[in-house]
Motif scaffolding. Structure first.
Motif, short mmCIF file in Angstrom:
data_model
loop_
_atom_site.label_atom_id
_atom_site.label_comp_id
_atom_site.label_asym_id
_atom_site.label_seq_id
_atom_site.Cartn_x
_atom_site.Cartn_y
_atom_site.Cartn_z
N UNK A 75 -19.93 -17.08 -58.94
CA UNK A 75 -18.47 -17.24 -59.05
C UNK A 75 -17.80 -16.70 -57.79
N UNK A 76 -16.74 -17.40 -57.35
CA UNK A 76 -16.07 -16.93 -56.13
C UNK A 76 -15.21 -15.70 -56.42
N UNK A 77 -15.30 -14.75 -55.54
CA UNK A 77 -14.54 -13.50 -55.67
C UNK A 77 -14.10 -13.04 -54.28
N UNK A 78 -13.09 -12.16 -54.26
CA UNK A 78 -12.68 -11.51 -53.02
C UNK A 78 -13.56 -10.27 -52.85
N UNK A 166 -6.24 -25.34 -56.18
CA UNK A 166 -7.48 -24.58 -56.36
C UNK A 166 -7.91 -23.84 -55.11
N UNK A 168 -5.63 -22.29 -53.22
CA UNK A 168 -4.45 -21.50 -52.84
C UNK A 168 -4.80 -20.05 -52.50
N UNK A 169 -5.98 -19.60 -52.90
CA UNK A 169 -6.38 -18.24 -52.58
C UNK A 169 -7.00 -18.08 -51.21
N UNK B 100 -5.06 -16.02 -57.76
CA UNK B 100 -5.85 -17.10 -57.16
C UNK B 100 -7.14 -17.22 -57.97
N UNK B 101 -7.89 -18.32 -57.78
CA UNK B 101 -9.14 -18.43 -58.53
C UNK B 101 -10.08 -17.24 -58.30
N UNK B 102 -10.17 -16.76 -57.06
CA UNK B 102 -11.04 -15.62 -56.78
C UNK B 102 -10.61 -14.38 -57.59
N UNK B 103 -9.32 -14.13 -57.59
CA UNK B 103 -8.83 -12.95 -58.32
C UNK B 103 -9.01 -13.13 -59.82
N UNK B 105 -11.30 -14.69 -61.32
CA UNK B 105 -12.70 -14.51 -61.68
C UNK B 105 -13.07 -13.05 -61.86
#
Lengths: 189, 332
Positions: A75-78, A166, A168-169, B100-103, B105
Protein backbone atom coordinates in the motif's frame (compact mmCIF):
# COMPACT_ATOMS: atom_id res chain seq x y z
CA UNK A 1 2.56 -12.42 -0.54
CA UNK A 2 4.65 -14.45 1.83
CA UNK A 3 4.00 -14.05 5.57
CA UNK A 4 6.12 -11.43 7.24
CA UNK A 5 7.91 -11.78 10.53
CA UNK A 6 6.27 -9.35 12.92
CA UNK A 7 9.01 -9.72 15.51
CA UNK A 8 8.68 -7.00 18.10
CA UNK A 9 11.58 -4.56 18.14
CA UNK A 10 14.07 -4.82 20.94
CA UNK A 11 12.59 -1.95 22.92
CA UNK A 12 13.38 -3.09 26.44
CA UNK A 13 16.46 -3.12 28.62
CA UNK A 14 16.97 -5.97 31.08
CA UNK A 15 15.62 -3.72 33.86
CA UNK A 16 12.38 -3.29 31.90
CA UNK A 17 12.83 0.43 31.19
CA UNK A 18 12.23 1.16 27.51
CA UNK A 19 15.10 2.52 25.47
CA UNK A 20 15.10 5.22 22.84
CA UNK A 21 16.69 2.84 20.31
CA UNK A 22 15.20 -0.20 18.58
CA UNK A 23 16.45 -3.04 16.39
CA UNK A 24 14.11 -4.10 13.65
CA UNK A 25 13.95 -6.08 10.45
CA UNK A 26 12.36 -4.78 7.26
CA UNK A 27 11.96 -6.69 4.02
CA UNK A 28 13.09 -4.05 1.55
CA UNK A 29 12.63 -4.76 -2.17
CA UNK A 30 12.59 -8.46 -1.35
CA UNK A 31 15.61 -8.59 0.94
CA UNK A 32 15.48 -8.81 4.74
CA UNK A 33 17.43 -5.93 6.29
CA UNK A 34 18.05 -5.65 10.02
CA UNK A 35 18.98 -2.29 11.45
CA UNK A 36 19.26 -0.53 14.80
CA UNK A 37 17.77 2.93 14.78
CA UNK A 38 16.94 5.76 17.13
CA UNK A 39 13.17 5.52 17.64
CA UNK A 40 12.84 8.96 16.06
CA UNK A 41 14.02 7.64 12.68
CA UNK A 42 11.35 7.75 10.01
CA UNK A 43 11.01 5.01 7.43
CA UNK A 44 12.24 7.54 4.86
CA UNK A 45 15.42 8.28 6.81
CA UNK A 46 15.98 4.57 7.45
CA UNK A 47 15.78 3.88 3.71
CA UNK A 48 17.95 6.80 2.66
CA UNK A 49 20.50 7.08 5.47
CA UNK A 50 20.72 3.52 6.82
CA UNK A 51 20.05 1.42 3.71
CA UNK A 52 21.47 3.76 1.07
CA UNK A 53 18.26 3.68 -0.96
CA UNK A 54 18.10 7.32 -1.98
CA UNK A 55 15.43 6.91 -4.67
CA UNK A 56 12.71 7.91 -2.20
CA UNK A 57 12.97 11.67 -1.82
CA UNK A 58 12.55 14.04 1.10
CA UNK A 59 10.46 16.93 -0.15
CA UNK A 60 8.43 18.57 2.61
CA UNK A 61 9.06 15.94 5.33
CA UNK A 62 5.50 16.64 6.59
CA UNK A 63 3.31 14.37 4.47
CA UNK A 64 2.21 17.15 2.16
CA UNK A 65 4.14 16.53 -1.08
CA UNK A 66 4.31 12.76 -1.69
CA UNK A 67 7.96 12.69 -2.83
CA UNK A 68 8.66 10.06 -0.15
CA UNK A 69 5.89 7.68 -1.29
CA UNK A 70 6.77 3.98 -0.98
CA UNK A 71 4.70 0.80 -0.84
CA UNK A 72 4.33 -0.69 2.64
CA UNK A 73 2.95 -4.24 2.43
CA UNK A 74 1.77 -3.22 -1.04
CA UNK A 75 0.00 0.00 0.00
CA UNK A 76 1.26 3.48 -0.79
CA UNK A 77 2.25 5.55 2.23
CA UNK A 78 4.22 8.70 3.04
CA UNK A 79 7.45 7.25 4.43
CA UNK A 80 8.32 10.60 6.06
CA UNK A 81 5.43 10.28 8.55
CA UNK A 82 5.97 6.63 9.45
CA UNK A 83 8.41 5.78 12.19
CA UNK A 84 10.71 2.98 11.05
CA UNK A 85 10.13 1.11 14.30
CA UNK A 86 6.39 0.93 13.54
CA UNK A 87 7.21 -0.84 10.26
CA UNK A 88 9.13 -3.69 11.92
CA UNK A 89 8.45 -6.90 10.04
CA UNK A 90 6.79 -5.20 7.09
CA UNK A 91 7.65 -5.39 3.39
CA UNK A 92 8.72 -2.14 1.76
CA UNK A 93 8.95 -1.52 -1.97
CA UNK A 94 10.80 1.59 -3.08
CA UNK A 95 11.27 2.92 -6.60
CA UNK A 96 14.52 0.90 -6.74
CA UNK A 97 12.49 -2.30 -6.36
CA UNK A 98 9.96 -1.78 -9.16
CA UNK A 99 11.99 -2.84 -12.17
CA UNK A 100 12.69 -6.43 -13.10
CA UNK A 101 16.46 -6.27 -13.53
CA UNK A 102 17.01 -3.90 -16.45
CA UNK A 103 13.38 -4.11 -17.50
CA UNK A 104 11.48 -1.09 -16.26
CA UNK A 105 8.06 -1.37 -14.62
CA UNK A 106 5.28 -0.45 -17.09
CA UNK A 107 4.60 2.73 -15.11
CA UNK A 108 8.28 3.68 -15.38
CA UNK A 109 8.17 2.94 -19.13
CA UNK A 110 5.12 5.13 -19.52
CA UNK A 111 6.73 8.03 -17.59
CA UNK A 112 9.70 7.86 -19.97
CA UNK A 113 7.53 7.50 -23.09
CA UNK A 114 5.27 10.41 -22.11
CA UNK A 115 8.03 12.67 -20.75
CA UNK A 116 6.15 12.86 -17.45
CA UNK A 117 8.75 14.85 -15.57
CA UNK A 118 10.96 17.89 -15.70
CA UNK A 119 13.42 18.06 -12.79
CA UNK A 120 12.58 14.53 -11.66
CA UNK A 121 12.69 15.10 -7.91
CA UNK A 122 9.06 14.12 -7.34
CA UNK A 123 9.19 11.30 -9.91
CA UNK A 124 10.04 8.30 -7.65
CA UNK A 125 7.11 9.22 -5.43
CA UNK A 126 4.84 9.81 -8.42
CA UNK A 127 5.76 6.41 -9.85
CA UNK A 128 5.29 4.48 -6.60
CA UNK A 129 1.99 6.26 -6.10
CA UNK A 130 0.85 5.45 -9.65
CA UNK A 131 1.77 1.77 -9.26
CA UNK A 132 -0.46 1.59 -6.17
CA UNK A 133 -3.19 3.60 -7.90
CA UNK A 134 -3.47 0.98 -10.64
CA UNK A 135 -3.96 -1.76 -8.06
CA UNK A 136 -6.50 0.27 -6.08
CA UNK A 137 -8.61 1.04 -9.14
CA UNK A 138 -8.42 -2.57 -10.36
CA UNK A 139 -9.53 -3.60 -6.88
CA UNK A 140 -12.62 -1.36 -7.15
CA UNK A 141 -11.61 1.13 -4.47
CA UNK A 142 -13.53 4.39 -4.91
CA UNK A 143 -12.20 7.94 -4.93
CA UNK A 144 -13.95 11.21 -4.10
CA UNK A 145 -14.89 11.60 -7.80
CA UNK A 146 -16.19 8.03 -8.26
CA UNK A 147 -19.99 8.24 -8.60
CA UNK A 148 -21.31 7.14 -5.17
CA UNK A 149 -24.20 5.20 -6.73
CA UNK A 150 -21.70 2.98 -8.53
CA UNK A 151 -21.78 -0.66 -7.39
CA UNK A 152 -18.93 -1.48 -4.99
CA UNK A 153 -17.95 -4.39 -7.26
CA UNK A 154 -15.63 -4.35 -10.25
CA UNK A 155 -12.70 -2.18 -11.25
CA UNK A 156 -12.96 1.60 -11.48
CA UNK A 157 -12.20 2.92 -14.95
CA UNK A 158 -9.37 5.43 -14.83
CA UNK A 159 -10.59 8.59 -16.50
CA UNK A 160 -8.29 11.63 -16.39
CA UNK A 161 -10.52 13.01 -13.62
CA UNK A 162 -10.04 9.82 -11.58
CA UNK A 163 -6.28 9.88 -12.14
CA UNK A 164 -5.98 13.53 -11.08
CA UNK A 165 -7.97 12.94 -7.88
CA UNK A 166 -6.09 9.75 -7.05
CA UNK A 167 -2.70 11.42 -7.64
CA UNK A 168 -3.56 14.49 -5.54
CA UNK A 169 -1.13 13.40 -2.82
CA UNK A 170 1.85 13.86 -5.16
CA UNK A 171 2.86 17.42 -5.84
CA UNK A 172 5.01 18.33 -8.87
CA UNK A 173 6.48 21.80 -8.55
CA UNK A 174 7.59 21.77 -12.22
CA UNK A 175 3.95 21.27 -13.17
CA UNK A 176 4.40 18.13 -15.26
CA UNK A 177 0.87 17.10 -14.37
CA UNK A 178 -0.61 16.80 -17.89
CA UNK A 179 2.06 14.31 -18.95
CA UNK A 180 1.87 12.47 -15.63
CA UNK A 181 -1.86 11.92 -16.22
CA UNK A 182 -1.11 10.80 -19.81
CA UNK A 183 1.54 8.36 -18.59
CA UNK A 184 -0.76 6.80 -16.02
CA UNK A 185 -3.57 6.51 -18.58
CA UNK A 186 -1.13 4.72 -20.86
CA UNK A 187 0.05 2.39 -18.10
CA UNK A 188 -3.56 1.61 -17.21
CA UNK A 189 -4.35 0.36 -20.72
CA UNK B 1 12.17 15.70 17.85
CA UNK B 2 12.58 14.71 21.50
CA UNK B 3 13.79 11.15 22.20
CA UNK B 4 11.12 8.70 23.23
CA UNK B 5 10.73 5.09 24.20
CA UNK B 6 8.55 2.81 22.12
CA UNK B 7 6.46 -0.22 23.00
CA UNK B 8 4.09 -2.32 20.93
CA UNK B 9 1.67 -4.19 23.18
CA UNK B 10 -0.54 -6.95 21.81
CA UNK B 11 -3.39 -6.63 24.29
CA UNK B 12 -5.61 -3.60 24.89
CA UNK B 13 -5.35 -3.88 28.70
CA UNK B 14 -1.58 -3.83 28.43
CA UNK B 15 -1.69 -0.66 26.31
CA UNK B 16 -3.90 1.05 28.88
CA UNK B 17 -1.66 -0.09 31.76
CA UNK B 18 1.43 1.18 29.95
CA UNK B 19 -0.20 4.56 29.48
CA UNK B 20 -1.15 4.81 33.14
CA UNK B 21 2.44 4.00 34.19
CA UNK B 22 4.07 6.76 32.14
CA UNK B 23 2.87 10.36 32.51
CA UNK B 24 2.80 12.12 29.14
CA UNK B 25 2.73 8.89 27.12
CA UNK B 26 0.79 8.86 23.87
CA UNK B 27 -0.93 6.14 21.91
CA UNK B 28 0.34 5.87 18.33
CA UNK B 29 -1.78 4.52 15.47
CA UNK B 30 -1.25 5.83 11.91
CA UNK B 31 0.91 8.66 13.20
CA UNK B 32 0.05 10.94 10.29
CA UNK B 33 -0.70 13.81 12.66
CA UNK B 34 1.16 12.87 15.85
CA UNK B 35 4.52 12.18 14.17
CA UNK B 36 4.20 15.47 12.30
CA UNK B 37 3.46 17.33 15.54
CA UNK B 38 6.49 15.65 17.14
CA UNK B 39 8.64 16.89 14.25
CA UNK B 40 7.22 20.38 14.74
CA UNK B 41 7.99 20.31 18.46
CA UNK B 42 4.29 20.65 19.29
CA UNK B 43 4.17 17.17 20.84
CA UNK B 44 7.02 15.50 22.74
CA UNK B 45 5.83 12.34 24.47
CA UNK B 46 8.44 10.37 26.46
CA UNK B 47 6.77 7.10 25.43
CA UNK B 48 4.85 6.03 22.35
CA UNK B 49 2.51 3.09 22.82
CA UNK B 50 1.99 1.63 19.35
CA UNK B 51 -1.58 0.30 19.19
CA UNK B 52 -1.27 -1.16 15.69
CA UNK B 53 -0.73 -4.60 17.20
CA UNK B 54 -4.04 -4.54 19.10
CA UNK B 55 -7.06 -6.40 17.70
CA UNK B 56 -8.94 -3.18 16.96
CA UNK B 57 -9.03 -3.00 13.17
CA UNK B 58 -12.27 -4.83 12.31
CA UNK B 59 -15.20 -3.34 10.40
CA UNK B 60 -18.26 -5.46 11.09
CA UNK B 61 -22.03 -5.38 11.23
CA UNK B 62 -23.54 -5.16 14.72
CA UNK B 63 -26.38 -7.32 16.01
CA UNK B 64 -28.62 -4.24 15.83
CA UNK B 65 -27.99 -3.86 12.09
CA UNK B 66 -25.49 -1.05 12.54
CA UNK B 67 -21.76 -1.05 12.00
CA UNK B 68 -18.78 -1.19 14.32
CA UNK B 69 -15.54 0.30 13.02
CA UNK B 70 -12.42 -0.53 15.00
CA UNK B 71 -10.14 2.28 16.14
CA UNK B 72 -7.22 1.16 13.98
CA UNK B 73 -9.26 0.49 10.83
CA UNK B 74 -7.56 2.59 8.14
CA UNK B 75 -9.44 5.48 6.57
CA UNK B 76 -8.94 3.96 3.09
CA UNK B 77 -10.30 0.57 4.14
CA UNK B 78 -13.36 2.08 5.81
CA UNK B 79 -14.09 4.31 2.79
CA UNK B 80 -13.92 1.32 0.42
CA UNK B 81 -15.85 -1.10 2.63
CA UNK B 82 -18.98 -2.29 0.77
CA UNK B 83 -21.27 -1.84 3.80
CA UNK B 84 -19.99 1.71 4.34
CA UNK B 85 -20.42 2.62 0.67
CA UNK B 86 -23.93 1.22 0.41
CA UNK B 87 -25.41 2.08 3.82
CA UNK B 88 -23.36 5.09 4.93
CA UNK B 89 -22.32 6.88 1.73
CA UNK B 90 -21.83 10.15 3.61
CA UNK B 91 -19.09 8.47 5.66
CA UNK B 92 -17.37 6.96 2.63
CA UNK B 93 -17.47 10.29 0.80
CA UNK B 94 -16.21 12.22 3.84
CA UNK B 95 -13.25 9.87 4.23
CA UNK B 96 -12.43 10.11 0.53
CA UNK B 97 -12.64 13.91 0.73
CA UNK B 98 -9.93 13.94 3.39
CA UNK B 99 -6.16 14.00 2.94
CA UNK B 100 -4.52 11.93 0.16
CA UNK B 101 -4.54 8.22 -0.69
CA UNK B 102 -1.14 7.78 1.00
CA UNK B 103 -2.34 9.42 4.21
CA UNK B 104 -5.65 7.54 4.20
CA UNK B 105 -3.74 4.24 3.95
CA UNK B 106 -2.03 5.04 7.27
CA UNK B 107 -4.59 7.21 9.10
CA UNK B 108 -7.01 5.43 11.41
CA UNK B 109 -10.54 5.92 12.66
CA UNK B 110 -9.48 6.75 16.20
CA UNK B 111 -6.61 8.95 15.11
CA UNK B 112 -8.82 10.88 12.72
CA UNK B 113 -11.10 11.81 15.63
CA UNK B 114 -8.13 12.85 17.78
CA UNK B 115 -6.23 14.85 15.15
CA UNK B 116 -5.37 18.38 16.21
CA UNK B 117 -6.32 21.64 14.56
CA UNK B 118 -4.29 22.87 11.57
CA UNK B 119 -4.45 26.46 12.88
CA UNK B 120 -1.03 27.85 11.82
CA UNK B 121 -0.34 29.29 15.28
CA UNK B 122 -1.00 25.96 16.99
CA UNK B 123 1.45 24.25 14.63
CA UNK B 124 4.19 26.85 15.13
CA UNK B 125 5.85 26.25 18.50
CA UNK B 126 7.50 29.70 18.35
CA UNK B 127 4.10 31.47 18.52
CA UNK B 128 1.66 31.98 21.38
CA UNK B 129 -1.36 29.64 21.32
CA UNK B 130 -3.84 28.96 24.10
CA UNK B 131 -4.44 25.47 22.80
CA UNK B 132 -0.77 24.50 22.81
CA UNK B 133 0.42 26.70 25.70
CA UNK B 134 -2.59 27.69 27.85
CA UNK B 135 -2.59 31.36 28.80
CA UNK B 136 -0.12 32.43 26.11
CA UNK B 137 -2.75 34.13 23.96
CA UNK B 138 -4.45 33.68 20.59
CA UNK B 139 -2.75 35.52 17.71
CA UNK B 140 -5.24 33.99 15.25
CA UNK B 141 -8.09 36.19 16.45
CA UNK B 142 -6.42 39.27 14.93
CA UNK B 143 -4.02 37.39 12.63
CA UNK B 144 -4.32 34.74 9.94
CA UNK B 145 -7.74 33.22 10.48
CA UNK B 146 -9.32 32.87 7.06
CA UNK B 147 -9.62 29.07 7.57
CA UNK B 148 -10.79 29.27 11.17
CA UNK B 149 -14.05 29.21 13.10
CA UNK B 150 -17.26 31.17 12.59
CA UNK B 151 -19.38 29.22 15.09
CA UNK B 152 -18.83 28.50 18.79
CA UNK B 153 -15.40 30.12 19.13
CA UNK B 154 -14.24 31.91 22.26
CA UNK B 155 -11.96 34.79 23.19
CA UNK B 156 -9.33 32.12 23.89
CA UNK B 157 -9.43 30.11 20.66
CA UNK B 158 -10.83 30.31 17.14
CA UNK B 159 -9.48 26.97 15.88
CA UNK B 160 -11.45 24.55 13.73
CA UNK B 161 -11.45 20.78 13.96
CA UNK B 162 -10.08 19.56 10.61
CA UNK B 163 -11.76 16.15 10.29
CA UNK B 164 -14.13 15.32 7.45
CA UNK B 165 -14.89 11.85 8.80
CA UNK B 166 -16.11 13.17 12.16
CA UNK B 167 -18.63 15.46 10.44
CA UNK B 168 -20.25 12.51 8.68
CA UNK B 169 -20.16 10.43 11.90
CA UNK B 170 -21.90 13.27 13.77
CA UNK B 171 -24.71 13.33 11.19
CA UNK B 172 -24.95 9.53 11.33
CA UNK B 173 -25.48 9.50 15.14
CA UNK B 174 -22.33 7.45 15.64
CA UNK B 175 -20.87 6.80 19.09
CA UNK B 176 -17.23 6.69 20.18
CA UNK B 177 -16.27 3.70 22.31
CA UNK B 178 -13.66 4.45 24.96
CA UNK B 179 -11.75 2.20 27.29
CA UNK B 180 -9.64 3.39 30.20
CA UNK B 181 -8.43 2.37 33.64
CA UNK B 182 -11.97 2.89 34.97
CA UNK B 183 -13.60 0.71 32.32
CA UNK B 184 -15.58 1.32 29.16
CA UNK B 185 -17.98 4.06 28.11
CA UNK B 186 -19.53 5.46 24.95
CA UNK B 187 -19.92 9.09 23.91
CA UNK B 188 -21.92 10.34 20.90
CA UNK B 189 -19.52 11.64 18.24
CA UNK B 190 -21.42 14.93 18.21
CA UNK B 191 -20.57 15.36 21.92
CA UNK B 192 -17.06 13.94 21.79
CA UNK B 193 -15.36 17.16 20.66
CA UNK B 194 -15.67 20.27 22.85
CA UNK B 195 -16.12 23.94 22.16
CA UNK B 196 -12.98 25.83 23.18
CA UNK B 197 -14.40 28.03 25.96
CA UNK B 198 -11.61 28.82 28.40
CA UNK B 199 -9.99 25.37 27.98
CA UNK B 200 -8.99 25.22 24.32
CA UNK B 201 -6.17 22.84 25.26
CA UNK B 202 -8.89 20.18 25.58
CA UNK B 203 -10.15 19.19 22.13
CA UNK B 204 -12.39 16.38 23.32
CA UNK B 205 -14.00 14.90 26.42
CA UNK B 206 -11.57 11.98 26.44
CA UNK B 207 -9.97 11.45 29.85
CA UNK B 208 -6.25 10.98 30.31
CA UNK B 209 -5.48 7.29 29.86
CA UNK B 210 -8.57 6.48 27.82
CA UNK B 211 -8.15 4.74 24.47
CA UNK B 212 -10.64 4.92 21.61
CA UNK B 213 -11.43 1.30 20.77
CA UNK B 214 -13.85 2.04 17.95
CA UNK B 215 -16.90 3.83 16.60
CA UNK B 216 -20.39 2.35 16.39
CA UNK B 217 -23.03 3.49 13.91
CA UNK B 218 -26.74 2.73 14.29
CA UNK B 219 -28.61 1.16 11.38
CA UNK B 220 -29.44 3.88 8.86
CA UNK B 221 -33.08 5.07 8.85
CA UNK B 222 -35.15 3.20 6.29
CA UNK B 223 -35.05 4.86 2.89
CA UNK B 224 -32.45 7.39 3.96
CA UNK B 225 -29.92 8.91 1.60
CA UNK B 226 -26.76 10.56 2.75
CA UNK B 227 -24.02 12.66 1.25
CA UNK B 228 -20.95 14.68 2.14
CA UNK B 229 -19.81 17.74 0.25
CA UNK B 230 -16.72 19.82 0.87
CA UNK B 231 -15.56 23.24 -0.31
CA UNK B 232 -11.83 23.90 -0.29
CA UNK B 233 -9.21 26.13 -1.85
CA UNK B 234 -8.09 23.55 -4.41
CA UNK B 235 -9.85 20.67 -6.12
CA UNK B 236 -8.39 18.01 -3.84
CA UNK B 237 -6.08 17.38 -0.91
CA UNK B 238 -6.95 20.41 1.20
CA UNK B 239 -8.79 20.96 4.45
CA UNK B 240 -12.40 22.11 4.33
CA UNK B 241 -13.27 25.79 4.27
CA UNK B 242 -16.77 24.48 4.88
CA UNK B 243 -18.37 21.09 4.49
CA UNK B 244 -21.76 19.48 4.97
CA UNK B 245 -22.86 15.97 5.86
CA UNK B 246 -26.55 15.24 5.51
CA UNK B 247 -28.86 12.25 5.90
CA UNK B 248 -32.44 12.64 4.74
CA UNK B 249 -35.68 10.78 4.08
CA UNK B 250 -38.50 12.27 2.03
CA UNK B 251 -41.99 10.89 1.66
CA UNK B 252 -44.85 12.45 -0.33
CA UNK B 253 -42.85 15.62 -0.73
CA UNK B 254 -42.22 16.05 3.00
CA UNK B 255 -39.02 15.57 4.93
CA UNK B 256 -38.98 12.79 7.52
CA UNK B 257 -35.60 12.04 9.05
CA UNK B 258 -33.17 14.94 8.78
CA UNK B 259 -29.61 15.01 10.12
CA UNK B 260 -27.21 17.76 9.17
CA UNK B 261 -23.69 18.59 10.31
CA UNK B 262 -21.17 21.22 9.24
CA UNK B 263 -17.39 20.88 9.08
CA UNK B 264 -14.75 23.56 8.85
CA UNK B 265 -16.82 26.06 10.82
CA UNK B 266 -16.10 25.27 14.46
CA UNK B 267 -13.89 23.65 17.08
CA UNK B 268 -16.01 20.53 16.64
CA UNK B 269 -18.14 18.84 13.99
CA UNK B 270 -21.22 21.08 14.15
CA UNK B 271 -24.44 19.12 14.38
CA UNK B 272 -27.08 21.52 13.08
CA UNK B 273 -29.97 20.94 15.47
CA UNK B 274 -31.71 24.24 14.66
CA UNK B 275 -31.65 23.43 10.96
CA UNK B 276 -32.96 19.93 11.60
CA UNK B 277 -35.92 21.38 13.53
CA UNK B 278 -36.86 23.41 10.46
CA UNK B 279 -36.40 20.46 8.12
CA UNK B 280 -38.42 17.78 9.93
CA UNK B 281 -41.94 17.55 8.58
CA UNK B 282 -41.45 20.50 6.22
CA UNK B 283 -41.99 20.43 2.46
CA UNK B 284 -38.88 19.29 0.59
CA UNK B 285 -38.33 22.58 -1.20
CA UNK B 286 -35.45 24.96 -1.76
CA UNK B 287 -37.23 27.47 0.47
CA UNK B 288 -37.16 24.97 3.36
CA UNK B 289 -33.47 24.24 2.86
CA UNK B 290 -32.63 27.95 2.87
CA UNK B 291 -34.67 28.57 6.03
CA UNK B 292 -33.00 25.59 7.70
CA UNK B 293 -29.48 26.70 6.85
CA UNK B 294 -30.23 30.28 7.91
CA UNK B 295 -31.70 29.09 11.21
CA UNK B 296 -28.44 27.35 12.04
CA UNK B 297 -26.04 29.96 10.71
CA UNK B 298 -27.80 32.86 12.45
CA UNK B 299 -25.48 32.08 15.36
CA UNK B 300 -22.35 32.64 13.24
CA UNK B 301 -19.87 35.26 14.44
CA UNK B 302 -17.36 35.56 11.60
CA UNK B 303 -13.91 36.95 12.22
CA UNK B 304 -12.43 39.75 10.09
CA UNK B 305 -11.41 37.52 7.17
CA UNK B 306 -13.67 34.47 7.22
CA UNK B 307 -17.18 35.89 6.73
CA UNK B 308 -17.29 34.15 3.35
CA UNK B 309 -17.72 30.85 5.16
CA UNK B 310 -21.28 31.67 6.19
CA UNK B 311 -22.82 31.95 2.70
CA UNK B 312 -20.51 29.14 1.54
CA UNK B 313 -21.84 26.79 4.21
CA UNK B 314 -25.40 27.91 3.53
CA UNK B 315 -25.10 27.23 -0.20
CA UNK B 316 -23.44 23.86 0.40
CA UNK B 317 -26.23 22.81 2.75
CA UNK B 318 -28.96 23.93 0.34
CA UNK B 319 -27.38 22.12 -2.61
CA UNK B 320 -26.73 18.89 -0.69
CA UNK B 321 -30.26 18.82 0.73
CA UNK B 322 -31.73 19.54 -2.69
CA UNK B 323 -29.74 16.75 -4.33
CA UNK B 324 -30.58 14.26 -1.60
CA UNK B 325 -34.30 15.09 -1.61
CA UNK B 326 -34.54 14.79 -5.38
CA UNK B 327 -33.06 11.27 -5.08
CA UNK B 328 -34.99 10.10 -2.04
CA UNK B 329 -38.63 11.10 -2.49
CA UNK B 330 -40.37 7.74 -2.30
CA UNK B 331 -43.26 9.06 -4.39
CA UNK B 332 -40.86 10.16 -7.13
Amino acid sequence: MEPVDRTAPAGETPEGAPEAVSTLTLRVNGTARTLTVDNRTTLLDALRDHLDLTGSKKGCDHGQCGACTVLLDGRRVNSCLLLAVVCAGASVTTVEGLSDGDRLHPVQEAFVARDALQCGYCTPGQICSAVALLHEAADGQPSYVTPPERSPDGPVSLTPEEIRERMSGNICRCGAYPNIVDAIEEAAR
Amino acid sequence: MKPFAYVRPERTEEAIDRFAAQPGARFLAGGTNLVDLMKLGVAGPPLLIDINGLPLDAVEETAAGGLHIGATARNSDVAAHPLVRVRYPALSQALLAGASPQLRNAATTGGNLLQRTRCPYFQDASKPCNKRAPGSGCPAREGVHRDLAVLGHSAHCVATHPSDMAVALAALDAEVRLRGPAGERTVPVAEFHRLPGDRPDRDTVIEDGELITGVTLPAPPSGARGAYRKARDRASYAFALASVAAVLTVEDGRIGHAALAFGGLAHKPWRAHAAEEVLRGAPATAETYRRAADAELAAAEPLRDNGFKVPLARNLAVSVLHDLASRTDTTG
